[in-house]
Scaffold this motif. Structure first.
Motif, PDB file in Angstrom:
ATOM      1  N   SER B 284       0.837  -1.196   0.000  1.00  0.00           N
ATOM      2  CA  SER B 284       0.000   0.000   0.000  1.00  0.00           C
ATOM      3  C   SER B 284       0.873   1.248   0.000  1.00  0.00           C
ATOM      4  O   SER B 284       0.368   2.357  -0.097  1.00  0.00           O
ATOM      5  CB  SER B 284      -0.909   0.034   1.230  1.00  0.00           C
ATOM      6  OG  SER B 284      -1.670  -1.132   1.321  1.00  0.00           O
ATOM      7  N   ARG B 285       2.169   1.054   0.175  1.00  0.00           N
ATOM      8  CA  ARG B 285       3.130   2.147   0.303  1.00  0.00           C
ATOM      9  C   ARG B 285       2.747   3.106   1.430  1.00  0.00           C
ATOM     10  O   ARG B 285       2.792   4.333   1.284  1.00  0.00           O
ATOM     11  CB  ARG B 285       3.273   2.877  -1.025  1.00  0.00           C
ATOM     12  CG  ARG B 285       3.863   1.952  -2.078  1.00  0.00           C
ATOM     13  CD  ARG B 285       4.696   2.677  -3.052  1.00  0.00           C
ATOM     14  NE  ARG B 285       3.891   3.442  -3.973  1.00  0.00           N
ATOM     15  CZ  ARG B 285       4.368   4.313  -4.848  1.00  0.00           C
ATOM     16  NH1 ARG B 285       5.672   4.519  -4.891  1.00  0.00           N
ATOM     17  NH2 ARG B 285       3.586   4.948  -5.649  1.00  0.00           N
ATOM     18  N   LYS B 286       2.319   2.511   2.522  1.00  0.00           N
ATOM     19  CA  LYS B 286       1.981   3.305   3.712  1.00  0.00           C
ATOM     20  C   LYS B 286       2.499   2.571   4.928  1.00  0.00           C
ATOM     21  O   LYS B 286       2.690   1.366   4.882  1.00  0.00           O
ATOM     22  CB  LYS B 286       0.455   3.424   3.832  1.00  0.00           C
ATOM     23  CG  LYS B 286      -0.169   4.497   2.977  1.00  0.00           C
ATOM     24  CD  LYS B 286      -1.668   4.502   3.193  1.00  0.00           C
ATOM     25  CE  LYS B 286      -2.033   4.817   4.634  1.00  0.00           C
ATOM     26  NZ  LYS B 286      -3.421   4.462   4.955  1.00  0.00           N
ATOM     27  N   ALA B 346      -7.637  -0.208   6.968  1.00  0.00           N
ATOM     28  CA  ALA B 346      -7.255   1.199   7.061  1.00  0.00           C
ATOM     29  C   ALA B 346      -5.862   1.428   6.470  1.00  0.00           C
ATOM     30  O   ALA B 346      -5.572   2.505   5.942  1.00  0.00           O
ATOM     31  CB  ALA B 346      -7.300   1.655   8.517  1.00  0.00           C
ATOM     32  N   MET B 348      -4.734  -0.111   3.847  1.00  0.00           N
ATOM     33  CA  MET B 348      -4.948  -0.020   2.407  1.00  0.00           C
ATOM     34  C   MET B 348      -5.582   1.308   2.024  1.00  0.00           C
ATOM     35  O   MET B 348      -5.293   1.876   0.975  1.00  0.00           O
ATOM     36  CB  MET B 348      -5.873  -1.166   1.952  1.00  0.00           C
ATOM     37  CG  MET B 348      -5.224  -2.532   1.957  1.00  0.00           C
ATOM     38  SD  MET B 348      -6.465  -3.840   1.781  1.00  0.00           S
ATOM     39  CE  MET B 348      -7.067  -3.534   0.121  1.00  0.00           C
ATOM     40  N   HIS B 349      -6.466   1.801   2.908  1.00  0.00           N
ATOM     41  CA  HIS B 349      -7.223   2.999   2.583  1.00  0.00           C
ATOM     42  C   HIS B 349      -6.280   4.190   2.377  1.00  0.00           C
ATOM     43  O   HIS B 349      -5.444   4.477   3.207  1.00  0.00           O
ATOM     44  CB  HIS B 349      -8.203   3.297   3.722  1.00  0.00           C
ATOM     45  CG  HIS B 349      -9.190   4.352   3.384  1.00  0.00           C
ATOM     46  ND1 HIS B 349     -10.412   4.078   2.822  1.00  0.00           N
ATOM     47  CD2 HIS B 349      -9.119   5.690   3.497  1.00  0.00           C
ATOM     48  CE1 HIS B 349     -11.059   5.194   2.611  1.00  0.00           C
ATOM     49  NE2 HIS B 349     -10.298   6.205   3.014  1.00  0.00           N
ATOM     50  N   GLY B 350      -6.458   4.852   1.258  1.00  0.00           N
ATOM     51  CA  GLY B 350      -5.623   6.009   0.983  1.00  0.00           C
ATOM     52  C   GLY B 350      -4.235   5.653   0.498  1.00  0.00           C
ATOM     53  O   GLY B 350      -3.391   6.520   0.283  1.00  0.00           O
ATOM     54  N   GLY B 351      -3.979   4.358   0.311  1.00  0.00           N
ATOM     55  CA  GLY B 351      -2.654   3.952  -0.140  1.00  0.00           C
ATOM     56  C   GLY B 351      -2.558   3.955  -1.657  1.00  0.00           C
ATOM     57  O   GLY B 351      -3.422   4.479  -2.360  1.00  0.00           O
ATOM     58  N   SER B 352      -1.474   3.358  -2.112  1.00  0.00           N
ATOM     59  CA  SER B 352      -1.256   3.236  -3.551  1.00  0.00           C
ATOM     60  C   SER B 352      -0.999   1.751  -3.787  1.00  0.00           C
ATOM     61  O   SER B 352       0.125   1.284  -3.723  1.00  0.00           O
ATOM     62  CB  SER B 352      -0.065   4.110  -3.932  1.00  0.00           C
ATOM     63  OG  SER B 352       0.200   3.979  -5.292  1.00  0.00           O
ATOM     64  N   LEU B 353      -2.094   1.009  -3.997  1.00  0.00           N
ATOM     65  CA  LEU B 353      -2.033  -0.444  -3.898  1.00  0.00           C
ATOM     66  C   LEU B 353      -1.445  -1.102  -5.144  1.00  0.00           C
ATOM     67  O   LEU B 353      -1.900  -0.854  -6.252  1.00  0.00           O
ATOM     68  CB  LEU B 353      -3.444  -1.017  -3.657  1.00  0.00           C
ATOM     69  CG  LEU B 353      -4.259  -0.354  -2.561  1.00  0.00           C
ATOM     70  CD1 LEU B 353      -5.624  -1.000  -2.471  1.00  0.00           C
ATOM     71  CD2 LEU B 353      -3.548  -0.455  -1.239  1.00  0.00           C
ATOM     72  N   ARG B 354      -0.436  -1.924  -4.914  1.00  0.00           N
ATOM     73  CA  ARG B 354       0.135  -2.698  -6.025  1.00  0.00           C
ATOM     74  C   ARG B 354      -0.282  -4.150  -5.844  1.00  0.00           C
ATOM     75  O   ARG B 354       0.091  -4.795  -4.871  1.00  0.00           O
ATOM     76  CB  ARG B 354       1.653  -2.591  -6.009  1.00  0.00           C
ATOM     77  CG  ARG B 354       2.160  -1.232  -6.445  1.00  0.00           C
ATOM     78  CD  ARG B 354       3.639  -1.105  -6.183  1.00  0.00           C
ATOM     79  NE  ARG B 354       3.924  -1.089  -4.751  1.00  0.00           N
ATOM     80  CZ  ARG B 354       5.130  -1.347  -4.235  1.00  0.00           C
ATOM     81  NH1 ARG B 354       6.144  -1.656  -5.010  1.00  0.00           N
ATOM     82  NH2 ARG B 354       5.313  -1.309  -2.928  1.00  0.00           N
TER      83      ARG B 354
END
Ligand code: HEM
Ligand SMILES: [Cu+2]
Lengths: 309, 568
Positions: B284-286, B346, B348-354
Motif C-alpha cells: 500500500s506504500r503506507k 485502514a 490499504m485505505h488512501g494507499g497506492s495499492l500494487r
C-alpha cells in the motif's frame, strides 16, 4: 431436507431464533468487510504516477470505533447465549429420564427407566411432552445428535449427560453419532420414532412383552434353538428366552425394527443373512465374531430373528 | 543527525568451525547452522509434508465423492484423516512458520545469526525426525487412527491396540521438543540481538508476532508434551491416567489436549498476521495503520488464548456456568481479531495499492479469514456449538481459518520474500494463475461444507448415507479439492522453475521498508557488515527517503517516535 433449521422440538425452535439473529449479524459483518475490501482495492489501486500516498498511520477515533463495534456485538450475543442456554438446557435435577441412552462401539442401547424395555438403534419417544433424555457410554466417547432436535450431548464413560426435548410432531427423525468413536463411527446412525402419546403407550406395552418363546414356524424354531445353543446368547438378549447377553444389541423385538446395524442396512431377511454369513464384510470392525455356519443354520437363524416382532 | 551506519550485534560465541562459504553440496546443508539455510530447510520440510498431507486428503475426498463409496474401508480412511490433520498442523504449519521466522527474524532485527545457532539446527532436525517417526508407523503395523485430537479412551491400548498411537506420541513429543527449543531461541534472539536503535516500538510487526508466538509455544506445548508422555505411560506401562475402567479420566486428556490445542490455533495464525502486516504496508506504500493496536491486539489474543479451551468441550456437559464463562472469553477474542482486520483495511485505505501476487493473497485473506472468524464466533455461542460441533461445519470453519488465514498469509509471505531468499523472482503471471486456481478451489471445497454441517453430516466419517443433497455437495467439495491440488502442483513447478532459471531479483524489488531488504538478495553468509540506522519502524524507507523519514516527524505517530540512539 432435514437440517438444523427444520426445528422438530420446541427447544430447537427457540434455538433457531438465536441462529437467525446470528446469521443476520454475521452476514452483515461479512458484507461490510467485503464491501470495504472491494471498495478500497478498486479506489486506491496504484495509479502509476509515482506519487507517495499520505503516510497516515493512526487515528484514535477510528480505533475506538473498531473496538466499540465488535464489543457491542459480542455483549449482545453473550446475553442471548446465556438466556437461550438456560431456557433450553436447565439442569436435570431429580426428574426421571424418559430414556437412558448408552453409546457402544457402534450401536445404541436404549433403556426405559421404570420398565423392563430395552431396545437398540431405534428409539421411540412421545410427542408433546417435555422429556429428559440422559446418556452415557459403555466404552469410548460418543455423541448423541439429532439435528432437528437442536442440541447434541457427548456420551462419556463414567459420566451422565442430558438434553431436554419437546417433540412437536410425530414422525421419524434421523441423526448420527457425532464424536469420532473408532472404526465404524460412520455407521452409528440414529432413528427416532416420535409417536402420539397413545401410540407410544401402546408401543411401550408391546415392547415390554417378552419374545415369543416357541415360534410356530418350524424353521424359526430351529433357529431359536441354534441362537440359544451358539454364542449368540452370550452377547445378545432376547427377553423371555435364556439369551441374556448384554455385549450386543437387544434383539427381543428385532423383527419390528426397520433398519439394522445402526442405520447401515434396511432390516430385510437377505441383509440378516448377509450379516450372519460374514459380519466383517458387512460392517468391518464391528464387535461381532464370524461364525462358520452352514447355509441351513443361517437360514434358520434368519427366520428366527425376523419373526421376533 | 545524518544517516550513520551502526555496528551489527553478534552472538558472543563463535560459530562452529565449518567452512560454510565453500560449496560442499548437500553436506553443507545438513551440517549448516546458518539461520538462512535452516530457515530454507524448514520450508522444504513443510512443502514435503504438505504434498504428503495433500495426497492423503485427496484420497479421502475421492472416498467421500459419492455416498456409500467403497473406494476404501474405514481402517484406511481413519488413518488417513488422522495423519492428514496431524501432518498439516505439526509438520506443515509449524515448520513453515519456523522457516519464515528462522530466515527472517535475524535479518529483520539487523542481526547476523540466531542467539543459539546449534540449537536452531537441532530444532529443525528433531522436528523433521519426529515427522519421519510418525510416518514410520505406516510400516510398523498401521498409522494412528484415533484422530489428531486422539481422544481418550479411544487412544487406550484396549481400543487401539495397533502401534500407531505410540508413534503418534513419540513423533509429536520429539517434534514438540524441537518446537519449544526453537521458541526459546526466538525469544532470546528478539530480546537480545536487536540492532541498536531498534526498541520494541520499532520492531517489525512480524517480529512482534513471533515474539508473542514464542511465548504461546513455551506455555502451551508443555501441556501437550505432558499429555503425550502420560498416554505413552498408559499404553506401555499400564498407567491409568486416561483409563476410565481403572479410575482414570477421559476428560483429563481433553483438558490437557485443548489447553495446548487452543493456543496452537493462535500459534499458527499470529505469524501470518505478522506477515500480512508487512505485506499490506509495503504494497500500500503506507506505514501499517495503528501499529500499537495491531501489536496490542496480538498480545491480547495471546493472553486470551489460554482462557478459552473449554469451547472445544462445550458438549461434554460441564454445566451452564462453566460453558457460559468460556463462551464469553471465546467471543472476546473476536474483538482483537476484528481490530486487526479493520486496521489492515485502514492501511490499504488512501494507499497506492500494487496487486502483486503477495498482495492478492493478503487481500483475499481479509474476506476468507472473516468467514472463518465469524463461524468461530458461532461456535462460541454455546447452543449453536451444541448444534454444530463435530459436523462438517467445523471442517469448513477450521479450513477457512487454517487455509484462508494461516496459509494465505504464508503464501503472501512466500511471494513477498522469495526474491530475498533465492535471489530470483517468481513469475507474476503464473502467480496470478496460481492465485485464482487456489482461491476458487479453496472456496469450492469448503464453502459447501457449511451447508453439509447444517444438514447433519458428522465429521470424521468414512462414508455417509444417500440423503438428499449430501452427494451433490460432497462431489462439489471433491472437485474443489482437486483444483487446490492442481494449484499446489503449479506452485511447486513455479518455485522450482524460478530457482533454476527465474530472472534475478534486485536486493529491494518491492521498495520495502524493513532491514532485510537492505542487504543483498540472497543475503551473504554474514547478513550485514553494517546496518542502516534504526530510528523508526521503517528504517530502510527512512534511508531511501531521507527528506520524508518517519523519525523526522517526532511525536506525530505512535510507533514512530525517534528512539534515543546509542550510535557509537
Ligand atoms: C450367531 C449368533 C449371533 C447372531 C444371530 C447375532 C445377530 C446380530 C444381529 C441381527 C445384529 C444387528 C442388530 C441391530 O441392528 O440392532 C447384531 C449386531 C451385533 N452383534 Fe450379534 N449376533 C450373534 C452373535 C454375537 C456375539 C457372540 C457377539 C459378541 C461378541 C455379538 C455382538 C454384536 C454387536 C457388538 C453388534 C453391533 C454391531 C454394530 O452395529 O456395530 N453378536 N448381531
Ligand atoms: Cu459413536
Amino acid at each position: 431436507m432435514r437440517s438444523i433449521f427444520s426445528a422438530a422440538t420446541q427447544e430447537a425452535a427457540r434455538l433457531n431464533r438465536l441462529d437467525t439473529y446470528f446469521i443476520v449479524a454475521a452476514l452483515a459483518v461479512l458484507l461490510l468487510v467485503t464491501y470495504l475490501v472491494v471498495y478500497t482495492s478498486l479506489k486506491f489501486r496504484d495509479k502509476g504516477n509515482g506519487i507517495e500516498p499520505k503516510q497516515e498511520s493512526t487515528n484514535l477515533r477510528l480505533e475506538m470505533l473498531m473496538i466499540g463495534g465488535p464489543t457491542v456485538l459480542v455483549v449482545g450475543f453473550f446475553f442471548l447465549t446465556i438466556t437461550t442456554t438456560s431456557a433450553i438446557l436447565p439442569p436435570a435435577g431429580t426428574t426421571t429420564p424418559v430414556v437412558l441412552i448408552t453409546g457402544h462401539q457402534w450401536w445404541w442401547e436404549f433403556r426405559y427407566p421404570g420398565t423392563n424395555v430395552q431396545t437398540a438403534n431405534e428409539v421411540h419417544l412421545p410427542v408433546g411432552q417435555r422429556l429428559l433424555v440422559v446418556g452415557t457410554s459403555a466404552d469410548v466417547v460418543h455423541d448423541w445428535w439429532v439435528p432437528s432436535f437442536g442440541l447434541k450431548m457427548d456420551l462419556i464413560p463414567g459420566l451422565r449427560n442430558h438434553v431436554w426435548v419437546t417433540i412437536k410432531k410425530p414422525g421419524i427423525y434421523e441423526g448420527a453419532c457425532s464424536e469420532f468413536c473408532g472404526q465404524q463411527h460412520a455407521w452409528m446412525r440414529i432413528r427416532v420414532v416420535a409417536q402420539m402419546p397413545a401410540d407410544y403407550a401402546r408401543w411401550l406395552q408391546a415392547a415390554a412383552r417378552p419374545a415369543v418363546a416357541a415360534p410356530s414356524d418350524s424353521l424359526a424354531r430351529v433357529g431359536g434353538a441354534l441362537f440359544a445353543h451358539y454364542a449368540c446368547s452370550s452377547c445378545h438378549q432376547v427377553r423371555g428366552t435364556l439369551a441374556a447377553g448384554q455385549q450386543g444389541p437387544d434383539l427381543t423385538h428385532f423383527g419390528s425394527r426397520s433398519t439394522m446395524l445402526a442405520g447401515l442396512l434396511p432390516n430385510t431377511p437377505q441383509n440378516v443373512t448377509r450379516w450372519l454369513t460374514d459380519p466383517q464384510a458387512v460392517k468391518p470392525g464391528a464387535h461381532m465374531p464370524r461364525f462358520i455356519f452352514g447355509r441351513d443354520s443361517i437360514q434358520a437363524l434368519t427366520a428366527y430373528l425376523t419373526q421376533l416382532k | 543527525m545524518a544517516a550513520q551506519p551502526v555496528l551489527v550485534p553478534e552472538p558472543a560465541e563463535a560459530l562452529p568451525d565449518l567452512d560454510l562459504g565453500g560449496d560442499q553440496g548437500l553436506l553443507q546443508w545438513i551440517s549448516s547452522v546458518d539461520h538462512k539455510q535452516i530457515g530454507i530447510m524448514y520450508l522444504w520440510v513443510a512443502l514435503l509434508f504438505m504434498l504428503i498431507g495433500g495426497v492423503e486428503v485427496l484420497l479421502m475426498r475421492v472416498q467421500l465423492a459419492v455416498p456409500k463409496n467403497t473406494f476404501m474401508g474405514p481402517e484406511i480412511y481413519n488413518q488417513l484423516f488422522t495423519m492428514h490433520g496431524t501432518t498439516m498442523i505439526f509438520f506443515v504449519a509449524m515448520p513453515a512458520i519456523f522457516g519464515f521466522a528462522t530466515y527472517l527474524v535475524p535479518l529483520m532485527i539487523g542481526a547476523n545469526e540466531m542467539a543459539f545457532p546449534r540449537l536452531n539446527a537441532l530444532s529443525l532436525w528433531i522436528t523433521f525426525f519426529g515427522g519421519l517417526l510418525l510416518y514410520f508407523s505406516f510400516l510398523a503395523g498401521g498409522a494412528p487412527d484415533a484422530g489428531w485430537f486422539n481422544y481418550a479412551p479411544l487412544n487406550q491400548y484396549n481400543y487401539s491396540f495397533r502401534p500407531g498411537i505410540d508413534y503418534y506420541c513419540a513423533g509429536l513429543l520429539l517434534a514438540g521438543i524441537g518446537t519449544v527449543s526453537a521458541a526459546c531461541n526466538f525469544v532470546v534472539t528478539i530480546l537480545r540481538y536487536r540492532v541498536p536503535g531498534m526498541g520494541l516500538k520499532q520492531l517489525p510487526v512480524f517480529v512482534w508476532m513471533m515474539l508473542i508466538d514464542s511465548f504461546l509455544i513455551i506455555f502451551s506445548f508443555p501441556a501437550l508434551n505432558a499429555a503425550l508422555a502420560m498416554l505413552l505411560l498408559d499404553r506401555q506401562l499400564h498407567a491409568h491416567f486416561f483409563d476410565v475402567q481403572a479410575g482414570g479420566s477421559a476428560l483429563l486428556w481433553q483438558h490437557l489436549f485443548w489447553l495446548f490445542g487452543h493456543p496452537e490455533v493462535y500459534i499458527v495464525i499470529l505469524p501470518s498476521f505478522g506477515i500480512l502486516s508487512e505485506v499490506f504496508a509495503v504494497f500500500s506504500r503506507k506505514p501499517i495503520f495503528g501499529y500499537s493496536f495491531i501489536v496490542g491486539s496480538g498480545i491480547a489474543i495471546g493472553l486470551l488464548a489460554f482462557g478459552v479451551w473449554i469451547h472445544h468441550m462445550l458438549a461434554v456437559g460441564l454445566g451452564n456456568v462453566v460453558n457460559g464463562f468460556f463462551s464469553a472469553s471465546s467471543m472476546l477474542i473476536g474483538i482483537p481479531t476484528g481490530i486487526k482486520i479493520f486496521n489492515w483495511l485502514a492501511t490499504m485505505h488512501g494507499g497506492s495499492l500494487r496487486f502483486s501476487t503477495a498482495m492478492k493473497f493478503a487481500v483475499a485473506f481479509l474476506v476468507e479469514f472473516t468467514i472463518g472468524g465469524l463461524s468461530g464466533i458461532a461456535f462460541a455461542i454455546v447452543p449453536i456449538d451444541l448444534q454444530l460441533t463435530d459436523t462438517y461445519f467445523v471442517v469448513a470453519h477450521i479450513h477457512y481459518v487454517f487455509i484462508g488465514g494461516t496459509l494465505f498469509g504464508l503464501l503472501a509471505g512466500l511471494f513477498y520474500w522469495f526474491p530475498k531468499m533465492s535471489g530470483r523472482q517468481l513469475s507474476e503471471r503464473l502467480g496470478s494463475w496460481f492465485f485464482w486456481l487456489f482461491v476458487i478451489g479453496f472456496n469450492g471445497t469448503f464453502l459447501v461444507q457449511h451447508v453439509l454441517g447444517t444438514l447433519g453430516m458428522p465429521r470424521r466419517v468414512y462414508t455417509y448415507p444417500d440423503l438428499p443433497g449430501w452427494g451433490t455437495l460432497n462431489m462439489i467439495s471433491t472437485i474443489g479439492g482437486f483444483l487446490m491440488g492442481a494449484a499446489t502442483l503449479l506452485l511447486v513447478y513455479m518455485v522450482i522453475k524460478a530457482i533454476r532459471s527465474g530472472p534475478a531479483a534486485t536486493s529491494d524489488p518491492w521498495d520495502a521498508f524493513t532491514l532485510e531488504w537492505s542487504t543483498a538478495s540472497p543475503p551473504p553468509l554474514q547478513n550485514f557488515d553494517r546496518v542502516v540506522p534504526v530510528r523508526s519502524a521503517r528504517p530502510f524507507r527512512d534511508l531511501k527517503r531521507p527528506g520524508d523519514a518517519d523519525w523526522l516527524k517526532p511525536g506525530k505517530k505512535e510507533g514512530y517516535h525517534e528512539r534515543e540512539q546509542s550510535v557509537d
